[in-house]
Design a protein around this motif. Structure first.
Motif, mmCIF file in Angstrom:
data_model
loop_
_atom_site.group_PDB
_atom_site.id
_atom_site.type_symbol
_atom_site.label_atom_id
_atom_site.label_comp_id
_atom_site.label_asym_id
_atom_site.label_seq_id
_atom_site.Cartn_x
_atom_site.Cartn_y
_atom_site.Cartn_z
ATOM 1 N N PRO A 34 0.710 -1.225 -0.126
ATOM 2 C CA PRO A 34 -0.060 0.002 0.032
ATOM 3 C C PRO A 34 0.774 1.166 0.073
ATOM 4 C CG PRO A 34 -0.846 -1.463 1.538
ATOM 5 C CD PRO A 34 0.374 -2.257 1.119
ATOM 6 N N ARG A 35 2.006 1.511 0.736
ATOM 7 C CA ARG A 35 2.792 2.415 0.904
ATOM 8 C C ARG A 35 3.494 2.961 -0.524
ATOM 9 N NH1 ARG A 35 8.107 4.247 2.889
ATOM 10 N NH2 ARG A 35 7.822 5.996 4.312
ATOM 11 N N TYR A 44 1.287 8.861 3.430
ATOM 12 C CA TYR A 44 0.671 7.563 3.653
ATOM 13 C C TYR A 44 1.077 7.235 5.002
ATOM 14 C CZ TYR A 44 0.673 2.326 4.047
ATOM 15 O OH TYR A 44 0.238 1.302 4.425
ATOM 16 N N ASP A 45 2.226 7.474 5.491
ATOM 17 C CA ASP A 45 2.511 7.015 6.923
ATOM 18 C C ASP A 45 1.859 8.011 8.039
ATOM 19 O OD1 ASP A 45 4.749 5.384 6.346
ATOM 20 O OD2 ASP A 45 6.203 6.809 6.625
ATOM 21 N N ALA A 46 1.613 9.077 7.671
ATOM 22 C CA ALA A 46 0.630 10.103 8.369
ATOM 23 C C ALA A 46 -0.769 9.637 8.390
ATOM 24 C CB ALA A 46 0.572 11.408 8.015
ATOM 25 N N THR A 49 -0.820 6.257 10.498
ATOM 26 C CA THR A 49 -0.735 6.553 11.692
ATOM 27 C C THR A 49 -2.187 7.095 12.488
ATOM 28 O OG1 THR A 49 1.474 7.105 11.762
ATOM 29 C CG2 THR A 49 0.322 7.936 13.454
ATOM 30 N N LYS A 50 -2.741 7.836 11.809
ATOM 31 C CA LYS A 50 -4.249 8.559 12.101
ATOM 32 C C LYS A 50 -5.214 7.139 12.314
ATOM 33 C CE LYS A 50 -7.651 11.654 10.862
ATOM 34 N NZ LYS A 50 -8.212 12.665 9.908
ATOM 35 N N LEU A 51 -5.081 6.140 11.132
ATOM 36 C CA LEU A 51 -6.096 5.268 11.356
ATOM 37 C C LEU A 51 -5.634 4.231 12.433
ATOM 38 C CD1 LEU A 51 -8.214 3.633 9.702
ATOM 39 C CD2 LEU A 51 -6.484 2.531 8.357
ATOM 40 N N ILE A 52 -4.795 4.124 12.710
ATOM 41 C CA ILE A 52 -4.089 3.209 13.994
ATOM 42 C C ILE A 52 -4.744 3.835 15.255
ATOM 43 C CG2 ILE A 52 -2.432 2.445 15.363
ATOM 44 C CD1 ILE A 52 -0.750 1.872 12.683
ATOM 45 N N GLY A 74 -5.417 -6.089 17.797
ATOM 46 C CA GLY A 74 -5.609 -4.929 17.168
ATOM 47 C C GLY A 74 -4.248 -4.081 16.693
ATOM 48 N N PRO A 75 -4.624 -2.904 15.881
ATOM 49 C CA PRO A 75 -3.317 -2.489 15.172
ATOM 50 C C PRO A 75 -2.418 -1.941 16.153
ATOM 51 C CG PRO A 75 -5.141 -1.119 15.043
ATOM 52 C CD PRO A 75 -5.777 -2.322 15.744
ATOM 53 N N VAL A 76 -0.966 -1.938 16.116
ATOM 54 C CA VAL A 76 -0.292 -1.413 17.094
ATOM 55 C C VAL A 76 0.691 -0.446 16.454
ATOM 56 C CG1 VAL A 76 2.087 -1.939 18.479
ATOM 57 C CG2 VAL A 76 0.074 -3.640 18.248
ATOM 58 N N LEU A 77 0.796 0.522 17.017
ATOM 59 C CA LEU A 77 1.889 1.810 16.703
ATOM 60 C C LEU A 77 3.270 1.691 17.000
ATOM 61 C CD1 LEU A 77 1.704 4.339 14.714
ATOM 62 C CD2 LEU A 77 1.415 5.657 17.053
ATOM 63 N N LYS A 78 4.160 1.395 16.170
ATOM 64 C CA LYS A 78 5.464 0.943 16.499
ATOM 65 C C LYS A 78 6.212 2.332 16.630
ATOM 66 C CE LYS A 78 4.838 -3.310 15.550
ATOM 67 N NZ LYS A 78 5.317 -4.478 16.414
ATOM 68 N N PRO A 79 7.235 2.119 17.293
ATOM 69 C CA PRO A 79 8.236 3.577 17.333
ATOM 70 C C PRO A 79 8.216 4.452 15.902
ATOM 71 C CG PRO A 79 9.101 1.860 18.517
ATOM 72 C CD PRO A 79 8.118 1.141 17.990
ATOM 73 N N GLN A 80 8.824 3.520 15.040
ATOM 74 C CA GLN A 80 8.905 4.438 13.559
ATOM 75 C C GLN A 80 8.008 3.892 12.872
ATOM 76 O OE1 GLN A 80 12.910 4.245 12.109
ATOM 77 N NE2 GLN A 80 12.480 5.458 10.611
ATOM 78 N N LEU A 81 7.210 4.680 12.168
ATOM 79 C CA LEU A 81 6.299 3.970 11.250
ATOM 80 C C LEU A 81 6.696 3.984 9.981
ATOM 81 C CD1 LEU A 81 3.132 2.962 10.789
ATOM 82 C CD2 LEU A 81 2.417 5.230 10.393
ATOM 83 N N VAL A 82 7.370 2.788 9.508
ATOM 84 C CA VAL A 82 7.777 2.741 8.113
ATOM 85 C C VAL A 82 7.518 1.286 7.600
ATOM 86 C CG1 VAL A 82 9.650 2.588 6.767
ATOM 87 C CG2 VAL A 82 9.482 4.239 8.537
ATOM 88 N N THR A 83 6.843 0.974 6.614
ATOM 89 C CA THR A 83 6.562 -0.313 5.920
ATOM 90 C C THR A 83 7.188 -0.612 4.724
ATOM 91 O OG1 THR A 83 4.453 0.337 5.190
ATOM 92 C CG2 THR A 83 4.528 -0.631 7.509
#
Length: 83
Positions: A34-35, A44-46, A49-52, A74-83
Protein backbone atom coordinates in the motif's frame (compact mmCIF):
# COMPACT_ATOMS: atom_id res chain seq x y z
CA UNK A 1 -9.88 -25.01 -6.87
CA UNK A 2 -6.70 -23.28 -7.98
CA UNK A 3 -4.92 -21.73 -4.97
CA UNK A 4 -2.40 -19.51 -6.75
CA UNK A 5 -1.26 -17.78 -3.54
CA UNK A 6 -0.66 -20.91 -1.45
CA UNK A 7 3.09 -21.05 -2.14
CA UNK A 8 3.80 -17.33 -2.47
CA UNK A 9 5.93 -15.58 0.13
CA UNK A 10 4.00 -13.22 2.37
CA UNK A 11 5.17 -10.35 4.52
CA UNK A 12 3.37 -9.23 7.65
CA UNK A 13 2.28 -5.65 8.06
CA UNK A 14 4.05 -4.62 11.30
CA UNK A 15 1.15 -2.46 12.49
CA UNK A 16 -2.02 -4.30 11.50
CA UNK A 17 -0.63 -7.84 11.39
CA UNK A 18 -2.23 -8.89 8.11
CA UNK A 19 -0.17 -10.75 5.51
CA UNK A 20 0.57 -9.32 2.08
CA UNK A 21 1.77 -11.44 -0.84
CA UNK A 22 5.10 -10.40 -2.34
CA UNK A 23 3.83 -11.32 -5.80
CA UNK A 24 0.52 -12.19 -7.36
CA UNK A 25 -0.26 -13.33 -10.90
CA UNK A 26 -1.38 -10.46 -13.14
CA UNK A 27 -0.85 -7.81 -10.43
CA UNK A 28 2.06 -5.34 -10.66
CA UNK A 29 4.27 -5.88 -7.55
CA UNK A 30 4.23 -2.18 -6.59
CA UNK A 31 0.46 -2.41 -6.05
CA UNK A 32 0.83 -5.11 -3.40
CA UNK A 33 2.49 -2.74 -0.93
CA UNK A 34 0.00 0.00 0.00
CA UNK A 35 2.75 2.50 0.82
CA UNK A 36 4.12 2.16 -2.72
CA UNK A 37 0.79 3.26 -4.21
CA UNK A 38 0.99 6.73 -2.64
CA UNK A 39 2.89 9.51 -4.41
CA UNK A 40 4.02 10.83 -1.01
CA UNK A 41 5.20 8.13 1.41
CA UNK A 42 5.17 10.58 4.34
CA UNK A 43 1.48 11.28 3.75
CA UNK A 44 0.82 7.53 3.67
CA UNK A 45 2.64 7.13 6.99
CA UNK A 46 0.62 9.99 8.50
CA UNK A 47 -2.67 8.50 7.27
CA UNK A 48 -1.73 5.05 8.57
CA UNK A 49 -0.78 6.49 11.97
CA UNK A 50 -4.09 8.36 12.12
CA UNK A 51 -5.99 5.19 11.24
CA UNK A 52 -4.21 3.23 13.98
CA UNK A 53 -5.07 5.94 16.52
CA UNK A 54 -8.71 5.88 15.37
CA UNK A 55 -8.87 2.09 15.78
CA UNK A 56 -7.32 2.28 19.25
CA UNK A 57 -9.53 5.14 20.38
CA UNK A 58 -12.70 3.47 19.15
CA UNK A 59 -11.77 0.16 20.76
CA UNK A 60 -11.37 1.75 24.21
CA UNK A 61 -15.17 1.74 24.42
CA UNK A 62 -15.26 -2.05 24.23
CA UNK A 63 -11.94 -3.25 25.68
CA UNK A 64 -13.17 -3.99 29.21
CA UNK A 65 -15.63 -6.57 27.87
CA UNK A 66 -13.31 -8.20 25.32
CA UNK A 67 -11.08 -11.24 25.63
CA UNK A 68 -7.43 -10.11 26.07
CA UNK A 69 -6.40 -12.07 22.96
CA UNK A 70 -8.79 -9.96 20.89
CA UNK A 71 -7.48 -6.78 22.49
CA UNK A 72 -3.90 -7.76 21.57
CA UNK A 73 -4.89 -8.45 17.95
CA UNK A 74 -5.58 -4.79 17.22
CA UNK A 75 -3.25 -2.48 15.34
CA UNK A 76 -0.07 -1.42 17.11
CA UNK A 77 1.80 1.81 16.57
CA UNK A 78 5.50 0.98 16.32
CA UNK A 79 8.10 3.57 17.35
CA UNK A 80 8.91 4.34 13.72
CA UNK A 81 6.07 3.94 11.25
CA UNK A 82 7.76 2.68 8.09
CA UNK A 83 6.58 -0.37 6.16
Amino acid sequence: QNNLLDDIEMIEDPHFGFHIPTKCPAVPPQLLQPRNTWADAARYDAAKTKLIHLFQSNFETFEDDVNPAIRLAGPVLKPQLVT
